[in-house]
Design a protein around this motif. Structure first.
Motif, mmCIF file in Angstrom:
data_model
loop_
_atom_site.group_PDB
_atom_site.id
_atom_site.type_symbol
_atom_site.label_atom_id
_atom_site.label_comp_id
_atom_site.label_asym_id
_atom_site.label_seq_id
_atom_site.Cartn_x
_atom_site.Cartn_y
_atom_site.Cartn_z
ATOM 1 N N ASN A 154 66.862 47.821 40.843
ATOM 2 C CA ASN A 154 66.389 49.197 40.688
ATOM 3 C C ASN A 154 65.701 49.387 39.343
ATOM 4 O O ASN A 154 64.679 50.074 39.253
ATOM 5 N N GLN A 155 66.224 48.775 38.297
ATOM 6 C CA GLN A 155 65.612 48.851 36.964
ATOM 7 C C GLN A 155 64.238 48.197 36.974
ATOM 8 O O GLN A 155 63.276 48.737 36.413
ATOM 9 N N LYS A 158 61.780 50.400 38.801
ATOM 10 C CA LYS A 158 61.425 51.550 37.963
ATOM 11 C C LYS A 158 60.358 51.145 36.945
ATOM 12 O O LYS A 158 59.392 51.886 36.711
ATOM 13 N N GLN A 159 60.514 49.962 36.345
ATOM 14 C CA GLN A 159 59.523 49.486 35.382
ATOM 15 C C GLN A 159 58.167 49.276 36.056
ATOM 16 O O GLN A 159 57.123 49.639 35.523
ATOM 17 N N MET A 161 57.091 50.778 38.779
ATOM 18 C CA MET A 161 56.538 52.087 39.126
ATOM 19 C C MET A 161 55.935 52.764 37.891
ATOM 20 O O MET A 161 54.857 53.389 37.970
ATOM 21 N N ASP A 162 56.590 52.626 36.737
ATOM 22 C CA ASP A 162 56.050 53.195 35.497
ATOM 23 C C ASP A 162 54.721 52.530 35.130
ATOM 24 O O ASP A 162 53.765 53.201 34.719
#
Length: 179
Positions: A154-155, A158-159, A161-162
């Motif tokens: 998940n981390q 998220k990276q 997606m950022d």
């Protein structure tokens, strides 16, 4: 404590009265506990009566009240308090006597006081429970590992997606500058 023999069972009448007097002096712990329970119930009852009397009493807030009624209620209250202190002393005596009777007894674990039927399969059940416990702990450990890996993924998502959001922002900014 042994039970006294029945009268007329070949014993002289004087021997029976002596045995009865000895039995009266020897009070077992169970009867002491019953007496203690009754004493506690009497204490609760007397306390409730005291509170009832106090609730019915009028406060001396300038209202005239009859002295005879006040004296009567005060006498009842004092009598209840005296009886309450007697009951507490009686309860203390019962408590001390019970402790004295039970002083030489070895404490028995509570688990031994619960009766149960031991079957031949109980040993197998213990092994089954142990294996189930082991299986559950292994399963819990695996779930914890999967959760840890899932948090890492998940981390990473998220990276990514950022980064994509920043890239799209940059592309839109360039297109806006070109127009």
């Amino acid at each position: 404590m042994s039970t006294p023999p029945l009268a007329g069972a070949g014993m002289p009448p004087g021997a029976f009265s002596g045995t009865q007097a000895q039995a009266a002096r020897e009070v077992n712990t169970a009867s002491l506990c019953r007496i203690g329970q009754e004493t506690v119930q009497d204490i609760v009852f007397r306390t409730m009566e005291i509170f009832q009397l106090l609730r019915n009493m009028q406060l001396p807030n300038g209202v005239t009240y009859h002295t005879a009624t006040y004296q009567d209620r005060l006498a009842k209250l004092q009598e209840h308090l005296r009886q309450l202190s007697i009951l507490f002393r009686k309860l203390r005596l019962v408590y001390d006597k019970c402790n004295e009777n039970c002083a030489g007894l070895d404490p028995v674990p509570i688990e031994q006081l619960i009766p149960y039927v031991e079957e031949d399969g109980s040993k197998h059940d213990d092994r089954g429970v142990a294996s189930q416990l082991r299986f559950a702990s292994e399963e819990r450990r695996e779930i914890m590992e999967v959760n840890k890996k899932l948090k890492q993924k998940n981390q990473q998502l998220k990276q990514i997606m950022d980064q994509l959001r920043n890239l799209i922002w940059d592309i839109n900014a360039m297109l806006a500058m070109r127009n």
